[in-house]
Design a protein around this motif. Structure first.
Motif, PDB file in Angstrom:
ATOM      1  N   THR A  84       2.349  60.933  93.474  1.00 15.88           N
ATOM      2  CA  THR A  84       2.436  59.795  94.378  1.00 15.88           C
ATOM      3  C   THR A  84       3.884  59.605  94.805  1.00 15.88           C
ATOM      4  O   THR A  84       4.778  59.528  93.964  1.00 15.88           O
ATOM      5  N   ARG A  86       6.505  57.385  97.574  1.00 16.42           N
ATOM      6  CA  ARG A  86       6.596  56.230  98.464  1.00 16.42           C
ATOM      7  C   ARG A  86       7.960  56.200  99.137  1.00 16.42           C
ATOM      8  O   ARG A  86       8.920  56.811  98.657  1.00 16.42           O
ATOM      9  N   ARG A  97       3.279  55.197 101.541  1.00 15.33           N
ATOM     10  CA  ARG A  97       2.895  55.660 100.208  1.00 15.33           C
ATOM     11  C   ARG A  97       1.744  56.643 100.379  1.00 15.33           C
ATOM     12  O   ARG A  97       0.832  56.396 101.157  1.00 15.33           O
ATOM     13  N   ALA A  98       1.808  57.759  99.648  1.00 14.54           N
ATOM     14  CA  ALA A  98       0.730  58.750  99.754  1.00 14.54           C
ATOM     15  C   ALA A  98       0.667  59.576  98.482  1.00 14.54           C
ATOM     16  O   ALA A  98       1.649  59.691  97.742  1.00 14.54           O
ATOM     17  N   ASP A  99      -0.527  60.137  98.241  1.00 15.18           N
ATOM     18  CA  ASP A  99      -0.748  61.069  97.137  1.00 15.18           C
ATOM     19  C   ASP A  99      -0.817  62.475  97.715  1.00 15.18           C
ATOM     20  O   ASP A  99      -1.473  62.702  98.734  1.00 15.18           O
ATOM     21  N   LEU A 115       5.413  62.348 104.617  1.00 13.12           N
ATOM     22  CA  LEU A 115       4.905  61.010 104.313  1.00 13.12           C
ATOM     23  C   LEU A 115       5.045  60.171 105.575  1.00 13.12           C
ATOM     24  O   LEU A 115       6.157  59.924 106.042  1.00 13.12           O
TER      25      LEU A 115
END
Length: 132
Positions: A84, A86, A97-99, A115
Protein backbone atom coordinates in the motif's frame (compact mmCIF):
# COMPACT_ATOMS: atom_id res chain seq x y z
CA UNK A 1 25.88 -2.00 81.33
CA UNK A 2 24.77 -3.52 78.01
CA UNK A 3 21.40 -3.33 76.40
CA UNK A 4 19.43 -6.39 75.50
CA UNK A 5 19.04 -7.16 71.80
CA UNK A 6 15.53 -7.21 70.38
CA UNK A 7 16.51 -9.63 67.60
CA UNK A 8 15.41 -13.22 67.86
CA UNK A 9 18.12 -15.86 67.95
CA UNK A 10 18.88 -17.08 64.42
CA UNK A 11 17.49 -20.46 63.43
CA UNK A 12 15.41 -20.83 66.54
CA UNK A 13 11.98 -19.71 65.42
CA UNK A 14 12.09 -20.20 61.61
CA UNK A 15 11.83 -17.47 59.02
CA UNK A 16 10.19 -14.15 59.75
CA UNK A 17 7.16 -13.08 57.74
CA UNK A 18 9.27 -10.42 55.99
CA UNK A 19 11.68 -13.07 54.67
CA UNK A 20 8.78 -15.16 53.36
CA UNK A 21 7.21 -12.13 51.67
CA UNK A 22 10.57 -11.16 50.09
CA UNK A 23 11.03 -14.68 48.74
CA UNK A 24 7.53 -14.76 47.22
CA UNK A 25 8.07 -11.35 45.65
CA UNK A 26 11.36 -12.45 44.07
CA UNK A 27 9.78 -15.63 42.67
CA UNK A 28 6.83 -13.65 41.27
CA UNK A 29 9.23 -11.15 39.64
CA UNK A 30 11.28 -13.91 38.02
CA UNK A 31 8.17 -15.66 36.65
CA UNK A 32 6.66 -12.43 35.27
CA UNK A 33 10.02 -11.44 33.75
CA UNK A 34 10.32 -14.82 32.02
CA UNK A 35 6.78 -14.52 30.64
CA UNK A 36 7.48 -11.02 29.32
CA UNK A 37 10.71 -12.19 27.69
CA UNK A 38 8.87 -15.11 26.04
CA UNK A 39 6.15 -12.78 24.75
CA UNK A 40 8.68 -10.33 23.26
CA UNK A 41 10.55 -13.23 21.66
CA UNK A 42 7.33 -14.60 20.14
CA UNK A 43 6.40 -11.26 18.54
CA UNK A 44 9.97 -10.66 17.35
CA UNK A 45 10.04 -14.10 15.71
CA UNK A 46 6.77 -13.52 13.87
CA UNK A 47 7.82 -10.01 12.81
CA UNK A 48 11.18 -11.11 11.37
CA UNK A 49 10.65 -14.69 10.18
CA UNK A 50 7.05 -14.59 9.03
CA UNK A 51 7.53 -11.45 6.93
CA UNK A 52 7.09 -12.81 3.40
CA UNK A 53 7.00 -9.44 1.61
CA UNK A 54 8.96 -6.29 2.36
CA UNK A 55 9.55 -3.20 0.24
CA UNK A 56 11.02 0.25 0.18
CA UNK A 57 10.50 3.41 -1.85
CA UNK A 58 13.65 4.09 -3.87
CA UNK A 59 12.47 7.29 -5.57
CA UNK A 60 9.33 9.10 -6.68
CA UNK A 61 8.37 11.70 -9.26
CA UNK A 62 5.28 13.83 -8.72
CA UNK A 63 3.08 15.54 -11.29
CA UNK A 64 -0.26 17.34 -10.97
CA UNK A 65 -2.40 14.19 -11.27
CA UNK A 66 -0.08 11.26 -10.44
CA UNK A 67 3.02 10.17 -8.56
CA UNK A 68 5.38 7.63 -10.12
CA UNK A 69 6.86 5.53 -7.33
CA UNK A 70 9.94 3.34 -7.77
CA UNK A 71 9.43 0.36 -5.43
CA UNK A 72 12.00 -2.29 -4.55
CA UNK A 73 10.18 -5.38 -3.27
CA UNK A 74 11.75 -8.42 -1.59
CA UNK A 75 9.58 -11.49 -1.14
CA UNK A 76 9.74 -15.24 -0.74
CA UNK A 77 9.72 -17.26 -3.94
CA UNK A 78 6.15 -17.98 -4.93
CA UNK A 79 4.66 -15.62 -2.35
CA UNK A 80 2.03 -13.16 -3.50
CA UNK A 81 0.66 -10.09 -1.86
CA UNK A 82 0.30 -6.34 -2.10
CA UNK A 83 1.94 -3.14 -0.92
CA UNK A 84 0.00 0.00 0.00
CA UNK A 85 1.38 3.37 -1.11
CA UNK A 86 -0.02 6.82 -0.39
CA UNK A 87 0.77 10.39 -1.34
CA UNK A 88 0.14 13.61 0.55
CA UNK A 89 -0.15 17.21 -0.55
CA UNK A 90 1.97 20.03 0.87
CA UNK A 91 -0.69 20.76 3.51
CA UNK A 92 -0.59 17.14 4.76
CA UNK A 93 -3.88 15.98 3.29
CA UNK A 94 -3.95 12.61 1.57
CA UNK A 95 -4.33 12.98 -2.20
CA UNK A 96 -3.87 9.36 -3.27
CA UNK A 97 -3.70 5.81 -1.96
CA UNK A 98 -3.49 2.49 -3.81
CA UNK A 99 -2.54 -1.16 -3.40
CA UNK A 100 -0.09 -2.71 -5.85
CA UNK A 101 -0.01 -6.51 -6.26
CA UNK A 102 3.17 -8.55 -6.52
CA UNK A 103 3.06 -12.19 -7.64
CA UNK A 104 5.34 -14.67 -9.34
CA UNK A 105 8.44 -16.62 -8.45
CA UNK A 106 10.92 -13.72 -8.47
CA UNK A 107 12.33 -12.86 -5.04
CA UNK A 108 13.37 -9.29 -5.94
CA UNK A 109 11.10 -7.00 -7.92
CA UNK A 110 12.14 -3.53 -9.01
CA UNK A 111 9.08 -1.74 -10.43
CA UNK A 112 7.86 1.78 -11.08
CA UNK A 113 4.15 2.08 -10.27
CA UNK A 114 1.84 5.03 -10.93
CA UNK A 115 -0.33 6.35 -8.11
CA UNK A 116 -3.14 8.59 -9.36
CA UNK A 117 -3.76 11.64 -7.17
CA UNK A 118 -6.56 14.19 -6.77
CA UNK A 119 -4.06 17.06 -6.44
CA UNK A 120 -0.29 17.50 -6.70
CA UNK A 121 1.37 15.06 -4.33
CA UNK A 122 4.59 16.00 -2.55
CA UNK A 123 5.35 12.62 -0.96
CA UNK A 124 5.26 8.93 -1.73
CA UNK A 125 4.98 6.84 1.42
CA UNK A 126 4.96 3.07 1.70
CA UNK A 127 2.38 2.16 4.34
CA UNK A 128 3.16 -1.56 4.38
CA UNK A 129 3.14 -4.86 2.54
CA UNK A 130 0.95 -7.88 3.24
CA UNK A 131 1.11 -11.45 2.00
CA UNK A 132 -2.04 -13.21 0.78
Amino acid sequence: MSTASTRLPEGRYGRSSDDVADRRLKITGVVLGALLLALVGYFAYHYVVKSEISAQVVAFDASDSAVKVHLEVHKDSGASGYCTVRSQAADGSEVGRADFRFTGSATEIDRVVTLRTTARGTTAELLGCHAD
